[in-house]
Design a protein around this motif. Structure first.
Motif, PDB file in Angstrom:
ATOM      1  N   UNK A  21       0.824  -1.214   0.000  1.00 13.39           N
ATOM      2  CA  UNK A  21       0.000   0.000   0.000  1.00 13.39           C
ATOM      3  C   UNK A  21       0.858   1.264   0.000  1.00 13.39           C
ATOM      4  N   UNK A  22       2.037   1.193   0.606  1.00 19.98           N
ATOM      5  CA  UNK A  22       2.949   2.347   0.554  1.00 19.98           C
ATOM      6  C   UNK A  22       3.283   2.707  -0.897  1.00 19.98           C
ATOM      7  N   UNK A  23       3.371   1.679  -1.723  1.00 18.96           N
ATOM      8  CA  UNK A  23       3.787   1.876  -3.115  1.00 18.96           C
ATOM      9  C   UNK A  23       2.679   2.436  -4.008  1.00 18.96           C
ATOM     10  N   UNK A  24       1.461   2.545  -3.468  1.00 17.62           N
ATOM     11  CA  UNK A  24       0.375   3.205  -4.214  1.00 17.62           C
ATOM     12  C   UNK A  24      -0.183   4.404  -3.435  1.00 17.62           C
ATOM     13  N   UNK A  25       0.507   4.779  -2.349  1.00 19.38           N
ATOM     14  CA  UNK A  25       0.053   5.946  -1.576  1.00 19.38           C
ATOM     15  C   UNK A  25       1.229   6.890  -1.289  1.00 19.38           C
ATOM     16  N   UNK A  26       1.961   6.602  -0.213  1.00 23.49           N
ATOM     17  CA  UNK A  26       2.997   7.539   0.243  1.00 23.49           C
ATOM     18  C   UNK A  26       4.097   7.780  -0.801  1.00 23.49           C
ATOM     19  N   UNK A  27       4.605   6.691  -1.404  1.00 18.34           N
ATOM     20  CA  UNK A  27       5.749   6.873  -2.306  1.00 18.34           C
ATOM     21  C   UNK A  27       5.380   7.596  -3.610  1.00 18.34           C
ATOM     22  N   UNK A  28       4.276   7.199  -4.280  1.00 17.87           N
ATOM     23  CA  UNK A  28       3.934   8.004  -5.464  1.00 17.87           C
ATOM     24  C   UNK A  28       3.615   9.464  -5.114  1.00 17.87           C
TER      25      UNK A  28
END
Ligand code: ZN
Length: 391
Positions: free
Chosen positions: A310-317
């Motif tokens: 989920x980090x890879x579709x929220x915080x990081x983008x």
């Protein structure tokens, strides 16, 4: 009423805040107004019971194609993005400088999905499948790209270049478009997104040599020439170096660019994508991609934890877009974009872009989408709302 909307009792997973616990989320005037374990339903105009469900920030898809009716691979944004839990989507180069004003007026400005764009260095963008956008290098105009970006800085987040030989780039153009994209992006201080499969070069090393911190290498697990693995299946030294200096490796699944075997080998060698994106377009929206949530589920099957995925579709983008204060998080004050998911257990066939199937045991299913503090109830909106107004 204190709150416009309250998501009650869900398992909040917000990687930007390192939160993974049961928390209520309240919204006022389009923004996140409060988090807590006992926010009063009587204080909210509308309440969604999220018990047993997962609440996350609205997903961000860094790679879609939504110039419907103009670009040959464009799909409609809202039924495929916001209706599927993607509250912010970035169109990756469907429009170049020639058509960008139309893309803005008729798509970006009228969609419920928050749309941003990477401007194609080719001014014709991706209008026709008949001839690649960089067969004639005269399309790759730095001054025209720069002028268009200056006019639309609020929605253009970078410069896109596709390098596949024979179908997109002629031999005469070679790798030159990459350098022109770099020049345009540097002029306006924005990153580049590079599509490297089967480019005109000996290896990915040459392309990565041009890429810096904040630039995005999409299609990172493709199985064609110019991939991240060497002939022995080892991750190239240049890949580790690029990750080290802050180049973002992005999935960009697409119709031809996500191979289980490449992803598995990379993960085994400690290389994860920083961002998970779909590259959703007409040739994959009915499979094998379907949507971003399915793409995330593929990474759960590869062994990523729910929080990591989920980090890879929220915080990081959100960081990649330099919008960490606005999107990709449900911290107080952020824009009120959220998704209520069901995490389903079972046995799910998941196909890569080579037709290879893996069976996953978990699937994320978006149930309710919130955009700017309001429930999305589009024509093709989601079923399964649990909504009641107190009193
Ligand atoms: Zn694409």
């Amino acid at each position: 009423m204190t709150y416009d909307l309250l998501l009650k009792g869900g398992m909040l997973i917000d990687p930007a805040q390192l939160i993974h616990s049961v928390q209520d989320v309240a919204f006022v005037d389009g923004r996140v107004a409060g988090l807590g374990t006992d926010l009063a339903p009587t204080q909210a105009a509308e309440v969604i019971d999220c018990t047993g469900r997962i609440v996350t920030p609205g997903m961000i898809d860094l790679h879609v194609h939504v110039f419907w009716g103009v670009s040959y691979l464009g799909i409609e944004a809202d039924p495929n993005c916001i209706a599927k839990g993607v509250t912010t989507a970035v169109d990756a180069g469907s429009a170049g400088a020639d058509a960008f004003p139309g893309f803005r007026r008729y798509v970006i400005d009228v969609s419920e999905t928050r749309l941003l764009a990477l401007l194609n260095i080719a001014s014709q963008g991706m209008l026709t499948a008949g001839m690649g956008e960089l067969f004639d290098l005269r399309y790759a105009s730095v001054p025209r790209a720069v002028a268009m970006i200056e006019k639309h800085r609020d929605v253009i987040m970078g410069v896109k270049v596709r390098l596949t030989k024979d179908t997109i780039v002629s031999e005469a153009s070679g790798l030159r478009p990459l350098y022109l994209a770099r020049e345009a992006a540097d002029t306006v201080g924005l990153p580049i997104m590079v599509h490297p499969p089967a480019a005109w070069c000996d290896s990915l090393d040459e392309i990565l040599g041009v890429m810096r911190s904040g630039d995005i290498l999409t299609h990172c697990f493709h199985g064609m020439d110019c991939g991240i693995l060497d002939a022995e299946g080892k991750v190239r030294r240049a890949v580790y170096d690029a990750i080290e200096r802050g180049v973002i490796f992005d999935v960009g699944h697409g119709a031809g660019s996500f191979k289980w075997d490449v992803a598995e080998r990379a993960l085994k060698q400690g290389v994860q994508p920083q961002t998970i994106s779909s590259d959703l377009h007409v040739f994959n929206v009915n499979g094998p991609v379907y949507d971003l949530a399915t793409t995330v589920s593929k990474f759960l099957s590869l062994g990523l934890s729910l929080d990591e995925a989920l980090r890879k579709v929220t915080a990081t983008p959100a960081e990649a877009l330099r919008m960490s204060d606005q999107i990709g998080t449900l911290k107080v004050g952020a824009w009120g974009d959220a998704v209520v998911f069901e995490l389903r257990d079972g046995s799910f066939e998941l196909q890569d872009s080579d037709g290879q199937v893996r069976v996953g045991t978990q699937k994320l299913a978006p149930m309710t989408v919130i955009r700017a503090g309001k429930i999305y109830r589009g024509q093709q909106g989601l079923k399964g709302h649990h909504i009641h107004s107190p009193h």
